[in-house]
Scaffold this active site. Sequence first.
Site, PDB file in Angstrom:
ATOM      1  CG  HIS A 276      -1.114  -5.155  -1.754  1.00 51.96           C
ATOM      2  ND1 HIS A 276      -1.782  -3.727  -0.790  1.00 51.96           N
ATOM      3  CD2 HIS A 276      -1.800  -5.083  -2.798  1.00 51.96           C
ATOM      4  CE1 HIS A 276      -1.839  -3.250  -2.229  1.00 51.96           C
ATOM      5  NE2 HIS A 276      -1.891  -4.514  -2.920  1.00 51.96           N
TER       6      HIS A 276
ATOM      7  CG  ASN B   4       3.535 -17.829  -3.278  1.00 55.65           C
ATOM      8  OD1 ASN B   4       3.228 -18.581  -4.187  1.00 55.65           O
ATOM      9  ND2 ASN B   4       4.708 -16.841  -3.622  1.00 55.65           N
TER      10      ASN B   4
ATOM     11  CG  HIS C  56       5.737 -13.473  -8.104  1.00 56.44           C
ATOM     12  ND1 HIS C  56       6.854 -12.904  -7.222  1.00 56.44           N
ATOM     13  CD2 HIS C  56       4.791 -13.186  -6.681  1.00 56.44           C
ATOM     14  CE1 HIS C  56       6.999 -12.820  -5.552  1.00 56.44           C
ATOM     15  NE2 HIS C  56       5.436 -13.716  -5.281  1.00 56.44           N
TER      16      HIS C  56
ATOM     17  CB  CYS D 258      -1.119  -0.134   1.486  1.00 51.98           C
ATOM     18  SG  CYS D 258      -2.256  -1.007   1.126  1.00 51.98           S
TER      19      CYS D 258
ATOM     20  CG  HIS E  46      -4.939  -3.807   1.562  1.00 55.42           C
ATOM     21  ND1 HIS E  46      -3.396  -3.840   1.942  1.00 55.42           N
ATOM     22  CD2 HIS E  46      -6.246  -4.579   2.629  1.00 55.42           C
ATOM     23  CE1 HIS E  46      -2.691  -5.093   3.256  1.00 55.42           C
ATOM     24  NE2 HIS E  46      -4.414  -5.409   3.152  1.00 55.42           N
TER      25      HIS E  46
ATOM     26  CG  HIS F  57       2.436 -10.430  -4.824  1.00 56.50           C
ATOM     27  ND1 HIS F  57       1.711 -10.244  -3.135  1.00 56.50           N
ATOM     28  CD2 HIS F  57       3.565 -10.817  -4.437  1.00 56.50           C
ATOM     29  CE1 HIS F  57       2.440 -10.839  -2.248  1.00 56.50           C
ATOM     30  NE2 HIS F  57       3.133 -11.599  -2.869  1.00 56.50           N
TER      31      HIS F  57
HETATM   32  P1  5GP Z   1       5.599 -13.314  -1.840  1.00 53.75           P
HETATM   33  O1  5GP Z   1       5.957 -14.811  -1.011  1.00 53.75           O
HETATM   34  O2  5GP Z   1       3.889 -13.198  -1.026  1.00 53.75           O
HETATM   35  O3  5GP Z   1       4.437 -14.034  -2.684  1.00 53.75           O
HETATM   36  O4  5GP Z   1       6.418 -12.327  -2.289  1.00 53.75           O
HETATM   37  C1  5GP Z   1       6.410 -11.226  -1.618  1.00 53.75           C
HETATM   38  C2  5GP Z   1       7.559 -10.446  -2.523  1.00 53.75           C
HETATM   39  O5  5GP Z   1       7.642  -8.828  -1.958  1.00 53.75           O
HETATM   40  C3  5GP Z   1       9.015 -10.677  -2.684  1.00 53.75           C
HETATM   41  O6  5GP Z   1       9.191 -11.723  -3.421  1.00 53.75           O
HETATM   42  C4  5GP Z   1       9.933 -10.389  -2.141  1.00 53.75           C
HETATM   43  O7  5GP Z   1      11.148 -10.276  -2.782  1.00 53.75           O
HETATM   44  C5  5GP Z   1       9.582  -8.986  -2.344  1.00 53.75           C
HETATM   45  N1  5GP Z   1       8.828  -7.502  -1.086  1.00 53.75           N
HETATM   46  C6  5GP Z   1       9.131  -7.367  -0.049  1.00 53.75           C
HETATM   47  N2  5GP Z   1       9.165  -5.858   0.278  1.00 53.75           N
HETATM   48  C7  5GP Z   1       9.740  -5.755  -0.639  1.00 53.75           C
HETATM   49  C8  5GP Z   1       9.886  -4.766  -0.567  1.00 53.75           C
HETATM   50  O8  5GP Z   1       9.482  -3.534   0.646  1.00 53.75           O
HETATM   51  N3  5GP Z   1       9.944  -3.366  -2.685  1.00 53.75           N
HETATM   52  C9  5GP Z   1       9.959  -3.997  -3.138  1.00 53.75           C
HETATM   53  N4  5GP Z   1      10.312  -4.123  -4.858  1.00 53.75           N
HETATM   54  N5  5GP Z   1       9.404  -6.194  -3.313  1.00 53.75           N
HETATM   55  C10 5GP Z   1       9.295  -6.651  -1.919  1.00 53.75           C
HETATM   56 ZN    ZN Z   2      -1.443  -3.050   1.343  1.00 55.20          ZN
END
Ligand code: 5GP
Ligand code: ZN
Length: 115
Positions: A99, A88, A103, A8, A47, A101
């Site tokens: 939040h 994920n 990839h 956010c 969010h 996302h």
């Molecule tokens: P998840 O495991 O939740 O699918 O992926 C979270 C992703 O967010 C990870 O690949 C991690 O490297 C990325 N990430 C976490 N914090 C930050 C941040 O502050 N900035 C950016 N650009 N990526 C982040």
């Molecule tokens: Zn959020």
Amino acid sequence: MSSDCIFCKIAGGQLETELVYEDSEIVAFKDINPQAPVHLLIIPRRHVPSLLDLQEDDADLAGRLLLTANRLARTFKIDQSGYRVLTNCGKDAGQAVSHLHLHLLGGRPLLQTMG
Ligand code: 5GP
Ligand code: ZN
């Protein structure tokens, strides 16, 4: 907006991060810990904690998130070599940021794993 949510803050401009794409509903930026030469995160500005929280009314948003992955695959020139889009959802998937996302990964051969 969830006040303690880093994504956010990125979407709202409170955490300085270069956006590679933005529109009224969606922003995208580079993953801070890239797992491939191209590793982008595509998020709704709103969010939404995870995929599980998307509702029927969010069908347009869900489609636009996917289309943004396509757009960025072209922008980052991985559309012809191939790319992976994943999200994920929840604990067993290892979701670290609550939040939603997507990839977007590409730029090298990706391991053929589903888990
Ligand atoms: P998840 O495991 O939740 O699918 O992926 C979270 C992703 O967010 C990870 O690949 C991690 O490297 C990325 N990430 C976490 N914090 C930050 C941040 O502050 N900035 C950016 N650009 N990526 C982040
Ligand atoms: Zn959020």
